[in-house]
Design a protein around this motif. Structure first.
Motif, PDB file in Angstrom:
ATOM      1  N   VAL A   1       0.813  -1.221   0.000  1.00 26.82           N
ATOM      2  CA  VAL A   1       0.000   0.000   0.000  1.00 26.82           C
ATOM      3  C   VAL A   1       0.846   1.272   0.000  1.00 26.82           C
ATOM      4  O   VAL A   1       0.310   2.373  -0.141  1.00 26.82           O
ATOM      5  N   GLY A   2       2.145   1.148   0.157  1.00 28.60           N
ATOM      6  CA  GLY A   2       2.996   2.333   0.167  1.00 28.60           C
ATOM      7  C   GLY A   2       4.296   2.100  -0.573  1.00 28.60           C
ATOM      8  O   GLY A   2       4.829   0.987  -0.586  1.00 28.60           O
ATOM      9  N   CYS A   3       4.790   3.147  -1.225  1.00 28.18           N
ATOM     10  CA  CYS A   3       6.119   3.118  -1.829  1.00 28.18           C
ATOM     11  C   CYS A   3       6.663   4.539  -1.816  1.00 28.18           C
ATOM     12  O   CYS A   3       5.903   5.507  -1.885  1.00 28.18           O
ATOM     13  N   SER A   4       7.982   4.654  -1.713  1.00 33.74           N
ATOM     14  CA  SER A   4       8.588   5.975  -1.614  1.00 33.74           C
ATOM     15  C   SER A   4      10.032   5.906  -2.084  1.00 33.74           C
ATOM     16  O   SER A   4      10.792   5.033  -1.660  1.00 33.74           O
ATOM     17  N   TRP A   5      10.402   6.863  -2.944  1.00 33.42           N
ATOM     18  CA  TRP A   5      11.765   6.958  -3.448  1.00 33.42           C
ATOM     19  C   TRP A   5      12.659   7.689  -2.458  1.00 33.42           C
ATOM     20  O   TRP A   5      12.245   8.677  -1.866  1.00 33.42           O
ATOM     21  N   SER A   6      13.887   7.219  -2.330  1.00 36.75           N
ATOM     22  CA  SER A   6      14.895   7.986  -1.608  1.00 36.75           C
ATOM     23  C   SER A   6      15.170   9.276  -2.369  1.00 36.75           C
ATOM     24  O   SER A   6      15.310   9.279  -3.589  1.00 36.75           O
ATOM     25  N   MET A   7      15.250  10.376  -1.640  1.00 36.12           N
ATOM     26  CA  MET A   7      15.519  11.661  -2.284  1.00 36.12           C
ATOM     27  C   MET A   7      17.010  11.908  -2.498  1.00 36.12           C
ATOM     28  O   MET A   7      17.397  12.853  -3.171  1.00 36.12           O
ATOM     29  N   TYR A   8      17.853  11.038  -1.921  1.00 39.34           N
ATOM     30  CA  TYR A   8      19.292  11.249  -2.005  1.00 39.34           C
ATOM     31  C   TYR A   8      19.994  10.215  -2.873  1.00 39.34           C
ATOM     32  O   TYR A   8      21.088  10.467  -3.369  1.00 39.34           O
TER      33      TYR A   8
ATOM     34  N   ALA B   1      11.614   2.273  -1.335  1.00 38.94           N
ATOM     35  CA  ALA B   1      11.081   1.562  -0.169  1.00 38.94           C
ATOM     36  C   ALA B   1       9.622   1.211  -0.427  1.00 38.94           C
ATOM     37  O   ALA B   1       8.891   1.974  -1.068  1.00 38.94           O
ATOM     38  N   SER B   2       9.205   0.050   0.051  1.00 39.39           N
ATOM     39  CA  SER B   2       7.812  -0.377  -0.072  1.00 39.39           C
ATOM     40  C   SER B   2       7.339  -0.926   1.264  1.00 39.39           C
ATOM     41  O   SER B   2       8.139  -1.429   2.067  1.00 39.39           O
TER      42      SER B   2
END
Length: 348
Positions: free
Chosen positions: A322-329, A335-336
């Motif tokens: 239900v979630g995913c997010s890219w590292s900004m660096y 990440a999931s």
């Protein structure tokens, strides 16, 4: 997809299903994770603070640094753009809480205006003292941590608002998506947002003038995201199992605002509803999706001739993702999180 990759770094939190993840805009290795007991249906919640530690050979490790208990499940989390140790959470009991990771146990502020579950929070990276929330009560609210009440209420969709986000390009634009199958864009500079007089405020008199409505789907739209490089391009996803890319410059004006938006791309591949979309912060054409089919996928929305749109499938999860997010660096790290109580951090 060329050659072997290190396995994902995994954090397991038994008893708590994950709903959202967010990388810190200040610290390259810090992640916040919003979770709920009993899949968010009943029971308490937990805010996890996690650090990602690089290992040998490109491997990644994750450590649970701290967690906070809440009385109801947490559905979303957003880091402050002003204070590197502060973040805000969205709760199933309608509350919004501000936390300081240096302090233990209790939030430093709390607000209780929404009448149903708060499903999203987003901090403006332009108006850095503002964040926005959306709720199943049909309202979007704008906040600043210094005020005891919301600054503005938008009665957006007359149905559950799954997500609301500030534009990363224009400080006064907010986009939302809903069970009614639409995306809406609000311009906070519009005349309808000027208070009508003494004693009249948007807490008791919400306003609902969207400058653009995009009929994005015949079913519920569960997630949206602004492209970080193309100012009027949005991605959406939902129950129809598709992720879609919209050019919102295509507007047909009407009496109550614009209607339109041209669909540039439809990304077909997920087997069930798509719960989350997020554009890469590093490349304008790369989009990540998370789905109830237990996979997280990465797409190239404008692939070169002869190349597929689908770049990568991440499928170690054993429940809804239900979630995913890219590292900004780090451009290659995603990440999931899912209802299997797992947080995965991996290289694409």
């Amino acid at each position: 997809m060329n050659g072997p990759r290190p396995p994902p770094a995994v954090l397991q939190t038994p008893g708590f299903a994950h709903f959202a993840i967010a990388w810190s805009p200040f610290h390259a290795t810090r992640i916040a994770l919003a979770s709920a007991a009993n899949f968010g249906l009943v029971g308490n919640g937990r805010l996890h603070l996690i650090s990602v530690v690089p290992g040998p050979g490109g491997a990644l490790n994750v450590n649970l640094d701290k967690h906070y208990e809440t009385q109801d499940g947490l559905y979303d989390v957003a880091w402050s753009e002003v204070h590197d140790n502060q973040l805000v959470t969205a709760s199933g009991d309608g509350s919004i809480k501000l936390w300081d990771v240096v302090l233990n146990n209790l939030p430093i502020r709390a607000w209780q205006e929404h009448t149903r579950e708060v499903f999203s929070v987003d901090w403006s990276n332009l108006k850095k003292d503002m964040f926005v929330s959306s709720s199943w009560d049909g309202n979007i609210k704008l906040w600043t941590p210094e005020r005891p009440r919301s600054v503005l209420t938008l009665q957006a969709h007359h149905s559950c608002v799954y997500q609301a986000m500030f534009s990363p390009h224009q400080p006064d634009l907010v986009a939302s998506c809903s069970t009614d199958g639409t995306l809406k864009i609000f311009d906070l500079r519009a005349p309808s947002y000027v208070p009508a007089g003494p004693g009249v405020n948007t807490f008791t008199n919400p306003i609902s003038a969207a400058v653009l409505t995009v009929p994005a789907s015949g079913t519920e739209v569960l997630s949206l995201d602004w492209n970080k490089y193309r100012p009027f391009v949005l991605a959406s996803a939902g129950v129809d199992k598709l992720a879609k890319v919209w050019d919102c410059r295509m507007i047909k004006l009407g009496e109550t605002g614009g209607v339109g938006g041209a669909c540039e791309v439809q990304l077909l591949g997920h087997e069930f509803a798509v719960r989350k979309v997020q554009w890469s912060p590093h490349r304008a054409e790369v989009l990540a999706t998370a789905s109830y089919d237990m996979s997280c996928r990465v797409w190239n929305t404008v692939p070169a001739a002869g190349r597929p749109q689908l770049m990568y499938i991440h499928d170690p999860h054993t429940e809804f993702v239900v979630g995913c997010s890219w590292s900004m660096y780090d451009e290659g790290i995603l990440a999931s999180c899912g209802w299997d109580s797992r947080l995965n951090v991996f290289r694409v």
